[in-house]
Scaffold this motif. Structure first.
Motif, PDB file in Angstrom:
ATOM      1  N   MET A   1       0.864  -1.089   0.012  1.00  9.29           N
ATOM      2  CA  MET A   1       0.100  -0.183  -0.088  1.00  9.29           C
ATOM      3  C   MET A   1       0.677   1.170  -0.060  1.00  9.29           C
ATOM      4  SD  MET A   1      -2.747   2.026   0.291  1.00  9.29           S
ATOM      5  CE  MET A   1      -2.774   3.517   0.944  1.00  9.29           C
ATOM      6  N   PHE A   2       1.871   1.260   1.001  1.00  6.51           N
ATOM      7  CA  PHE A   2       2.822   2.435   0.918  1.00  6.51           C
ATOM      8  C   PHE A   2       3.698   2.642  -0.339  1.00  6.51           C
ATOM      9  CE2 PHE A   2       2.385   1.530   5.650  1.00  6.51           C
ATOM     10  CZ  PHE A   2       1.563   2.625   5.937  1.00  6.51           C
ATOM     11  N   GLU A   3       4.121   1.421  -0.893  1.00  3.58           N
ATOM     12  CA  GLU A   3       4.733   1.781  -2.166  1.00  3.58           C
ATOM     13  C   GLU A   3       3.858   2.297  -3.357  1.00  3.58           C
ATOM     14  OE1 GLU A   3       6.364  -1.650  -5.231  1.00  3.58           O
ATOM     15  OE2 GLU A   3       6.996  -1.903  -3.066  1.00  3.58           O
ATOM     16  N   GLN A   4       2.288   1.759  -3.196  1.00  3.57           N
ATOM     17  CA  GLN A   4       1.602   2.176  -4.299  1.00  3.57           C
ATOM     18  C   GLN A   4       1.364   3.816  -4.299  1.00  3.57           C
ATOM     19  OE1 GLN A   4      -0.672  -0.684  -2.928  1.00  3.57           O
ATOM     20  NE2 GLN A   4      -0.471  -2.188  -4.429  1.00  3.57           N
ATOM     21  N   LEU A   5       1.126   3.988  -3.100  1.00  4.85           N
ATOM     22  CA  LEU A   5       1.056   5.377  -2.757  1.00  4.85           C
ATOM     23  C   LEU A   5       2.140   6.399  -3.076  1.00  4.85           C
ATOM     24  CD1 LEU A   5      -0.856   7.750  -1.559  1.00  4.85           C
ATOM     25  CD2 LEU A   5       0.268   7.414   0.754  1.00  4.85           C
ATOM     26  N   THR A   6       3.419   5.874  -2.812  1.00  8.02           N
ATOM     27  CA  THR A   6       4.726   6.558  -3.238  1.00  8.02           C
ATOM     28  C   THR A   6       4.625   6.692  -4.707  1.00  8.02           C
ATOM     29  OG1 THR A   6       5.513   5.772  -1.274  1.00  8.02           O
ATOM     30  CG2 THR A   6       6.997   6.410  -2.819  1.00  8.02           C
ATOM     31  N   GLN A   7       4.324   5.562  -5.404  1.00  7.83           N
ATOM     32  CA  GLN A   7       4.242   5.750  -7.047  1.00  7.83           C
ATOM     33  C   GLN A   7       3.455   6.743  -7.304  1.00  7.83           C
ATOM     34  OE1 GLN A   7       3.407   1.599  -7.944  1.00  7.83           O
ATOM     35  NE2 GLN A   7       5.733   1.070  -7.568  1.00  7.83           N
ATOM     36  N   LEU A   8       2.157   6.711  -6.654  1.00  7.36           N
ATOM     37  CA  LEU A   8       1.198   7.895  -7.054  1.00  7.36           C
ATOM     38  C   LEU A   8       1.786   9.109  -7.112  1.00  7.36           C
ATOM     39  CD1 LEU A   8      -2.261   6.321  -5.996  1.00  7.36           C
ATOM     40  CD2 LEU A   8      -1.153   6.439  -8.424  1.00  7.36           C
ATOM     41  N   VAL A   9       2.105   9.461  -5.828  1.00  2.00           N
ATOM     42  CA  VAL A   9       2.668  10.625  -5.373  1.00  2.00           C
ATOM     43  C   VAL A   9       3.869  11.109  -6.253  1.00  2.00           C
ATOM     44  CG1 VAL A   9       3.975  11.937  -3.619  1.00  2.00           C
ATOM     45  CG2 VAL A   9       2.050  10.603  -2.988  1.00  2.00           C
ATOM     46  N   GLN A  10       4.934  10.035  -6.755  1.00  2.14           N
ATOM     47  CA  GLN A  10       5.879  10.490  -7.510  1.00  2.14           C
ATOM     48  C   GLN A  10       5.169  11.014  -9.006  1.00  2.14           C
ATOM     49  OE1 GLN A  10       8.309   6.918  -7.401  1.00  2.14           O
ATOM     50  NE2 GLN A  10       9.612   7.791  -5.648  1.00  2.14           N
ATOM     51  N   GLN A  11       4.390   9.981  -9.465  1.00  4.25           N
ATOM     52  CA  GLN A  11       3.619  10.145 -10.618  1.00  4.25           C
ATOM     53  C   GLN A  11       3.146  11.806 -10.774  1.00  4.25           C
ATOM     54  OE1 GLN A  11       0.527   7.586 -11.737  1.00  4.25           O
ATOM     55  NE2 GLN A  11      -0.496   8.886 -13.230  1.00  4.25           N
ATOM     56  N   PHE A  12       2.325  12.388  -9.697  1.00 12.48           N
ATOM     57  CA  PHE A  12       1.887  13.341  -9.804  1.00 12.48           C
ATOM     58  C   PHE A  12       2.415  14.483  -9.222  1.00 12.48           C
ATOM     59  CE2 PHE A  12      -2.234  10.527  -9.444  1.00 12.48           C
ATOM     60  CZ  PHE A  12      -2.508  10.883 -10.625  1.00 12.48           C
ATOM     61  N   GLY A  13       3.839  14.269  -8.541  1.00 10.64           N
ATOM     62  CA  GLY A  13       4.759  15.085  -8.151  1.00 10.64           C
ATOM     63  C   GLY A  13       5.816  15.872  -9.250  1.00 10.64           C
ATOM     64  N   LYS A  14       5.658  15.187 -10.285  1.00 14.20           N
ATOM     65  CA  LYS A  14       6.304  15.511 -11.412  1.00 14.20           C
ATOM     66  C   LYS A  14       6.127  17.092 -11.718  1.00 14.20           C
ATOM     67  CE  LYS A  14       7.706  11.284 -13.549  1.00 14.20           C
ATOM     68  NZ  LYS A  14       7.405  10.194 -14.517  1.00 14.20           N
ATOM     69  N   GLU A  15       4.763  17.165 -11.830  1.00 17.06           N
ATOM     70  CA  GLU A  15       4.179  18.596 -12.179  1.00 17.06           C
ATOM     71  C   GLU A  15       4.407  19.432 -10.878  1.00 17.06           C
ATOM     72  OE1 GLU A  15       3.189  21.507 -15.124  1.00 17.06           O
ATOM     73  OE2 GLU A  15       3.167  19.077 -15.640  1.00 17.06           O
ATOM     74  N   ALA A  16       3.729  19.270  -9.878  1.00 24.02           N
ATOM     75  CA  ALA A  16       3.586  19.914  -8.815  1.00 24.02           C
ATOM     76  C   ALA A  16       4.980  20.132  -8.112  1.00 24.02           C
ATOM     77  CB  ALA A  16       2.600  19.172  -7.684  1.00 24.02           C
ATOM     78  N   VAL A  17       5.983  19.448  -8.045  1.00 26.79           N
ATOM     79  CA  VAL A  17       7.231  19.520  -7.536  1.00 26.79           C
ATOM     80  C   VAL A  17       8.354  19.552  -8.308  1.00 26.79           C
ATOM     81  CG1 VAL A  17       8.778  18.368  -5.731  1.00 26.79           C
ATOM     82  CG2 VAL A  17       6.448  18.031  -5.443  1.00 26.79           C
ATOM     83  N   ALA A 113      -9.195   1.751  -6.182  1.00 31.61           N
ATOM     84  CA  ALA A 113      -9.937   0.893  -5.455  1.00 31.61           C
ATOM     85  C   ALA A 113     -11.475   0.405  -5.998  1.00 31.61           C
ATOM     86  CB  ALA A 113     -10.118   1.621  -4.252  1.00 31.61           C
ATOM     87  N   LYS A 114     -11.719   1.141  -7.017  1.00 32.86           N
ATOM     88  CA  LYS A 114     -13.105   0.815  -7.581  1.00 32.86           C
ATOM     89  C   LYS A 114     -12.885   0.069  -8.940  1.00 32.86           C
ATOM     90  CE  LYS A 114     -15.656   4.857  -6.104  1.00 32.86           C
ATOM     91  NZ  LYS A 114     -16.729   5.832  -6.385  1.00 32.86           N
ATOM     92  N   ASP A 115     -11.693   0.035  -9.528  1.00 39.97           N
ATOM     93  CA  ASP A 115     -11.449  -0.707 -10.607  1.00 39.97           C
ATOM     94  C   ASP A 115     -11.256  -2.142 -10.504  1.00 39.97           C
ATOM     95  OD1 ASP A 115     -10.819  -1.550 -13.138  1.00 39.97           O
ATOM     96  OD2 ASP A 115      -8.911   0.018 -13.197  1.00 39.97           O
ATOM     97  N   PRO A 116     -12.181  -3.112 -11.013  1.00 38.64           N
ATOM     98  CA  PRO A 116     -12.323  -4.487 -10.741  1.00 38.64           C
ATOM     99  C   PRO A 116     -10.846  -5.123 -11.511  1.00 38.64           C
ATOM    100  CG  PRO A 116     -14.125  -3.807 -12.277  1.00 38.64           C
ATOM    101  CD  PRO A 116     -13.506  -2.481 -11.810  1.00 38.64           C
ATOM    102  N   ASN A 117     -10.572  -4.262 -12.412  1.00 41.73           N
ATOM    103  CA  ASN A 117      -9.392  -4.885 -13.503  1.00 41.73           C
ATOM    104  C   ASN A 117      -7.968  -4.517 -12.910  1.00 41.73           C
ATOM    105  OD1 ASN A 117     -11.397  -5.967 -15.226  1.00 41.73           O
ATOM    106  ND2 ASN A 117     -11.449  -3.864 -16.195  1.00 41.73           N
ATOM    107  N   ASP A 118      -7.928  -3.703 -11.758  1.00 40.71           N
ATOM    108  CA  ASP A 118      -6.753  -3.277 -11.173  1.00 40.71           C
ATOM    109  C   ASP A 118      -6.541  -4.074  -9.875  1.00 40.71           C
ATOM    110  OD1 ASP A 118      -4.445  -2.025 -10.172  1.00 40.71           O
ATOM    111  OD2 ASP A 118      -5.095  -0.115 -10.543  1.00 40.71           O
ATOM    112  N   SER A 119      -5.699  -5.161  -9.925  1.00 35.78           N
ATOM    113  CA  SER A 119      -5.646  -5.744  -8.664  1.00 35.78           C
ATOM    114  C   SER A 119      -4.402  -5.233  -7.700  1.00 35.78           C
ATOM    115  CB  SER A 119      -5.442  -7.413  -9.043  1.00 35.78           C
ATOM    116  OG  SER A 119      -4.109  -7.272  -9.523  1.00 35.78           O
ATOM    117  N   SER A 120      -3.750  -4.398  -8.281  1.00 36.02           N
ATOM    118  CA  SER A 120      -2.704  -3.541  -7.442  1.00 36.02           C
ATOM    119  C   SER A 120      -3.073  -2.751  -6.253  1.00 36.02           C
ATOM    120  CB  SER A 120      -2.026  -2.605  -8.664  1.00 36.02           C
ATOM    121  OG  SER A 120      -2.632  -1.312  -8.697  1.00 36.02           O
TER     122      SER A 120
END
Length: 187
Positions: A1-17, A113-120
């Motif tokens: 969970m923490f790793e997935q969150l970090t990946q999302l933050v890194q993804q969106f951090g490119k523009e914001a940071v 969380a809502k995507d049934p095709n995303d098991s990550s």
């Protein structure tokens, strides 16, 4: 969970940071890590304060882009304060990072969380991460039970959403407990 969150933050951090001139390049990684930590600790604080209905509402309504949403507000304020305090960013720069990242990261979490095709990413992962595996799980499950009846999750018509309903889902091959949570959160 923490790793997935970090990946999302890194993804969106490119523009914001990373592309933000107010943040020195040598602090980009630390600011992104702080954003991840702030989101998790902010969600944990919401749970510890008993505001489970706000958290459940975030997943039910997917209103992560609404800055008046209490969860979005609380996480944005916390990240803004942390960035100002730890990195000496002006309130304007810190607020800009937080208001850009928080809605995007939360929106992506909700969508995953809502995507049934995303098991990550599973809602149960989020519950365990923000509750620390503690007794807070039962409080979160109480909130799910409270709101679950409104969404037709009472599989055995006993007036409550509980493990009996989860067992009914398993026997109906609807995805087990994950299916119960998935139905609650729109999967």
């Amino acid at each position: 969970m923490f790793e997935q969150l970090t990946q999302l933050v890194q993804q969106f951090g490119k523009e914001a940071v990373v592309k933000n001139e107010a943040i020195p390049n040598d602090q980009n990684e630390a600011v992104i890590n702080e954003a991840s930590d702030s989101i998790i600790s902010g969600l944990q604080k919401i749970v510890s304060e008993g505001k489970l209905d706000q958290l459940a509402g975030l997943f039910q309504n997917n209103n992560t882009q609404d800055n008046s949403n209490p969860v979005v507000q609380q996480l944005t304020e916390q990240l803004t304060g942390n960035l100002g305090q730890k990195f000496g960013l002006s309130n304007e720069a810190a607020s800009g990072v937080a208001t850009n990242m928080i809605p995007q990261v939360l929106g992506s979490l909700v969508n995953k969380a809502k995507d049934p095709n995303d098991s990550s990413f599973q809602v149960s992962d989020l519950v365990n991460a923000i509750s620390g595996g503690s007794g807070q799980n039962s409080g979160i499950m109480d909130a799910i039970s409270k709101y679950g009846g409104q969404f037709g999750l009472d599989q055995n018509a006993d007036g409550k959403v509980d493990m009996g309903d989860a067992m009914d889902l398993v026997t109906k091959k609807s995805g087990g407990f994950g299916g119960l949570l998935g139905k609650l959160f729109g999967k």
